[in-house]
Structure formats: C-alpha cells, structure tokens
Design an enzyme around this catalytic site. Structure first.
Site, PDB file in Angstrom:
ATOM      1  N   LYS A  56       0.838  -1.205   0.000  1.00  0.00           N
ATOM      2  CA  LYS A  56       0.000   0.000   0.000  1.00  0.00           C
ATOM      3  C   LYS A  56       0.874   1.257   0.000  1.00  0.00           C
ATOM      4  O   LYS A  56       2.077   1.201   0.249  1.00  0.00           O
ATOM      5  CB  LYS A  56      -0.917  -0.004   1.228  1.00  0.00           C
ATOM      6  CG  LYS A  56      -0.169   0.089   2.558  1.00  0.00           C
ATOM      7  CD  LYS A  56      -1.123   0.069   3.731  1.00  0.00           C
ATOM      8  CE  LYS A  56      -0.347   0.158   5.058  1.00  0.00           C
ATOM      9  NZ  LYS A  56      -1.232   0.184   6.213  1.00  0.00           N
ATOM     10  N   ARG A 165     -10.457   1.330  15.191  1.00  0.00           N
ATOM     11  CA  ARG A 165     -10.365   2.074  13.935  1.00  0.00           C
ATOM     12  C   ARG A 165     -11.524   1.633  13.055  1.00  0.00           C
ATOM     13  O   ARG A 165     -12.560   2.284  13.039  1.00  0.00           O
ATOM     14  CB  ARG A 165      -8.999   1.814  13.278  1.00  0.00           C
ATOM     15  CG  ARG A 165      -8.726   2.670  12.060  1.00  0.00           C
ATOM     16  CD  ARG A 165      -7.284   2.535  11.591  1.00  0.00           C
ATOM     17  NE  ARG A 165      -6.937   1.162  11.223  1.00  0.00           N
ATOM     18  CZ  ARG A 165      -5.714   0.787  10.833  1.00  0.00           C
ATOM     19  NH1 ARG A 165      -4.730   1.677  10.793  1.00  0.00           N
ATOM     20  NH2 ARG A 165      -5.482  -0.471  10.500  1.00  0.00           N
ATOM     21  N   TYR A 295      16.487  30.531   4.508  1.00  0.00           N
ATOM     22  CA  TYR A 295      15.364  31.362   4.941  1.00  0.00           C
ATOM     23  C   TYR A 295      15.335  31.534   6.454  1.00  0.00           C
ATOM     24  O   TYR A 295      15.623  30.601   7.208  1.00  0.00           O
ATOM     25  CB  TYR A 295      14.034  30.720   4.513  1.00  0.00           C
ATOM     26  CG  TYR A 295      13.780  30.688   3.036  1.00  0.00           C
ATOM     27  CD1 TYR A 295      13.656  31.862   2.298  1.00  0.00           C
ATOM     28  CD2 TYR A 295      13.641  29.480   2.373  1.00  0.00           C
ATOM     29  CE1 TYR A 295      13.402  31.830   0.943  1.00  0.00           C
ATOM     30  CE2 TYR A 295      13.385  29.430   1.005  1.00  0.00           C
ATOM     31  CZ  TYR A 295      13.265  30.613   0.299  1.00  0.00           C
ATOM     32  OH  TYR A 295      13.017  30.572  -1.046  1.00  0.00           O
ATOM     33  N   MET A 343      12.120  24.377  -0.177  1.00  0.00           N
ATOM     34  CA  MET A 343      11.318  23.476  -1.007  1.00  0.00           C
ATOM     35  C   MET A 343      12.209  22.649  -1.932  1.00  0.00           C
ATOM     36  O   MET A 343      11.917  21.462  -2.180  1.00  0.00           O
ATOM     37  CB  MET A 343      10.305  24.267  -1.836  1.00  0.00           C
ATOM     38  CG  MET A 343       9.443  23.380  -2.733  1.00  0.00           C
ATOM     39  SD  MET A 343       8.206  24.280  -3.679  1.00  0.00           S
ATOM     40  CE  MET A 343       6.967  24.576  -2.423  1.00  0.00           C
TER      41      MET A 343
END
Length: 399
Positions: A56, A165, A295, A343
């Site tokens: 998954k 769950r 930054y 980023m």
C-alpha cells in the site's frame, strides 16, 4: 517551433530501489516466521506460513507496481493494499506482465449510503480482488453484485479487537459472520485483526487481542465453518508476538528494510534498507564567520566554512522539520545540514576546509546510512519518511 520527442534526464536527486534487497528481506522474514512451524511441540507443524506482502501507499514510497511484480515473481502468497483503487491498479498493471497474484484489499468497501457506482464494484468482483467486510450492509451489496455477475467473491472479515479504527467488534463478530456465511455469492476465506501495540515486545494488550481473536475463530470453526486464513501479525507482530495459531503474516516496513521501532523490537533479523535516496552537491561556496544560511536566518556560522548546496527539499519529501537537525553522507562521512530546509534545496556544512567539489555524490539516507536518525529526530517512524518521498523524485530500480 521544434518540440523534442524525448528529453534526456540528468538525475541529481533520485531514489535507488534495490529489488534484490527487497527479496532478501522477504526471505529473511519468511525464514524467521517459519521457525514456529518447525517447533516439535507445535500442533500446526505441518502447516505452511503464508505471507501477505503489504504494498500500500506506493509500497511505502518504493513503487507499488515494481515491488508488486518482484514480490509476485518471488512467490509471495498475497499482496496487501489499503483500498480498492490500489488493488485494481496492481491487477491491471501486473496483467500486462502476465501475472495474476492474489490481492487482499484491507480497506473497507464504500459505505452503503454513499455507494454510487455499481460498475466500480463489478470491476472489483470481476478482477478477483479479495474484499474486506466489516458490516452486513456492505456485505449484502457485494453479494448482490456477485450474484448479478453469476460468480462468487472471496471475502475476509476484519475484527476490531482493540484498535478502535474499523472492523466489527469482537462481541458482535460471530453474529455478523453467521449472516455473511448465508450469503450465497460470498465465500468467507479469512478472519483477521490489527495489533494496536505490535512494536512493544511482550505487550499484555497484544496478548489479549490475540487471545480474543483466537477464541472467536475457534467459535466460528466450531459453529459455522472452517476458516482458511487467520492473521493478525504485521511487521512488529511477527517479530515480537509470533503465534502458530495464525497462518499468515503481513510484513510491511520490514520488507523495505526497517524495523517498526528498532529500540523495542525483540530481535533484529538482518534487514537491509531497499531505498537509497541520492543526490549531488550542486554548488560549493565559502561562507564567512557570522553569516547566516537559508530562509529565516536560523543558522549563523561561528567560523569561516564551506557550504555545499544540494538540490533536494520538502518538495521532494525531505521534511522541513529537519531544519538544523539532520545529516547527509558524502564518501562515508557525515555532514550537518544547516539552515532552514527549502522546497528545493538543503545546505550542508562541509567544514573550514574541504576537497568536496560540485558534482560530488550525496546519500540522504539508505543502505549504510538508514533513515532512523531522521525519523527519530522528528519523533516519527521510518514508514513516514520513506512514504513522503514525492513523485518528483524519480525511482531507479536495480537488481
């Protein structure tokens, strides 16, 4: 105007996925789990342990189709998915390779009140996806679809033994299973549950979950039918809580080379990280004493230093939370990452003197430099770090 048909790729940042190591991990897991059936005192010693390889979430970031193909060719008994869309992607993808593995979808069907597309479930049934059931309403819908297609669909019941769950509560499970067993186009193949504390060796709560599930299955087999597949053990479960009553395990993170919590696992079995996240030094510059980097000016150098800029950032899945709290590796030596994670960039302190030049290879994490230091710095688990590596990072598969 000229439009190129292909653009050659120069990969600075990429994830190298070693499928040979994936299969070595599979073999180590199978060997460890199979030991319980070689015990002379085991009542089930003739029984085979089955493996449902969990693929998954894009195989925890490693590539769902590529890992599924390798594991299928290697002999895994099942592939485990989180939802029906993943299940169908695998089925379609591997049919192109002339492979048809057993697929267990461990996610729930759409709720009865929200269900819109009959065609979608027809697709699931006709493609032989083994479906998890958690209530009668969804079972009735699935049975009707299978009846209309003049076929049967294999199902497994997920029992909530304490995870809270999804799943039918243990006390309500027998009645539900009895009703589902009467639906003629459903074939009940398995019963399973999830540990809440599998990473804790000797957990009394895990022991209670196991005993509750075992008692339920014994009651079902006595009063309703034989259950072919019985499972509760994920990676932490089979490492810490092996029990020969159960005949299938569900390794996830261990396939990809990591322990759920290496500080708590009972025994390490020699796993190797499958993903090595690699990049390069793109630019080297000298930074003077008292100058800052990145930054927010969150790091100031106390002496003159050389800084290497690496084209990788939170846009690639390298968490911003690792600002001033991580290392990278160059030529088997560790270097501190300094300044705010951008980023697209991180910056490494290369020291007051350096021989490192632009183009030098960098290992962010992986073989020889596992991801644990980064997951522990973020107070999280290895699963989260590997799963976060974005699609911008090309996966390169090697054997």
């Amino acid at each position: 105007m000229l439009i190129a048909k292909e653009f050659p790729e120069y990969l600075e940042t990429f994830a190298e996925i070693n499928l040979t190591d994936l299969l070595k991990n599979y073999d180590l897991i199978k060997k460890h789990a199979s030991k319980r059936y070689r015990n002379k005192n085991s009542s089930n010693r003739s029984q085979k342990i089955s493996i449902c390889s969990i693929v998954k979430a894009n195989a925890y970031g490693h590539g769902m189709l590529e890992c599924s193909e390798a594991l299928t060719r290697h002999g895994t008994d099942y592939l485990g998915t989180a939802d029906l869309n993943e299940s169908l992607q695998i089925r379609y993808g591997l049919l192109k390779k002339k492979l048809r593995p057993k697929i267990l979808c461990m996610g729930a069907l759409p709720p009865a009140g929200n269900f819109k597309s009959k065609a979608f479930l027809e697709n699931v049934v006709s493609n032989d996806i083994e479906v998890t059931l958690i209530d009668l309403e969804r079972a009735v819908i699935l049975n009707k679809i299978a009846k209309n297609l003049n076929t049967k669909v294999k199902v497994q019941i997920q029992v909530d033994t304490g995870m809270n769950r999804i799943g039918v509560r243990t006390n309500d499970a027998y009645e539900l299973i009895q009703k589902i067993s009467n639906l003629k186009n459903l074939e009940l193949n398995g019963i399973y549950s999830h540990f809440a504390m599998s990473e804790e060796s000797g957990s009394s709560f895990s022991k209670k979950q196991k005993e509750d599930l075992k008692a339920l299955i014994r009651e079902v087999e006595s009063g309703i039918q034989k259950i072919n597949i019985r499972h509760i053990e994920n990676s932490g479960g089979f490492l810490n809580s092996g029990d020969d009553f159960f005949n299938m395990i569900r390794p996830g993170i261990t396939l990809y080379g990591y322990y759920p919590d290496r500080r708590k696992v009972k025994k390490e079995i020699g796993l190797t990280p499958v993903m090595t996240l690699k990049s390069k030094i793109d630019f080297v510059k000298k930074v003077k004493k008292n100058e800052s980097v990145s930054y927010g000016r969150k790091y100031f150098f106390k002496t003159d230093r050389y800084v290497g800029s690496i084209p990788l950032g939170y846009g690639d899945g390298y968490p911003r939370g690792l600002t001033n709290n991580s290392k990278i590796m160059i030529n088997k030596k560790l270097y501190d990452v300094r300044g705010t994670v951008c980023m697209d960039w991180i910056m490494a302190d290369l020291g007051p003197k350096t021989n490192i030049k632009a183009g030098a290879d960098v290992i962010i994490f992986g073989k020889g430099f596992p991801v644990y230091s980064k997951s522990e710095a973020l107070n999280t688990i290895p699963y989260e770090i590997t799963s976060m590596i974005t699609s911008r990072v090309k996966r390169v598969y090697i054997k």
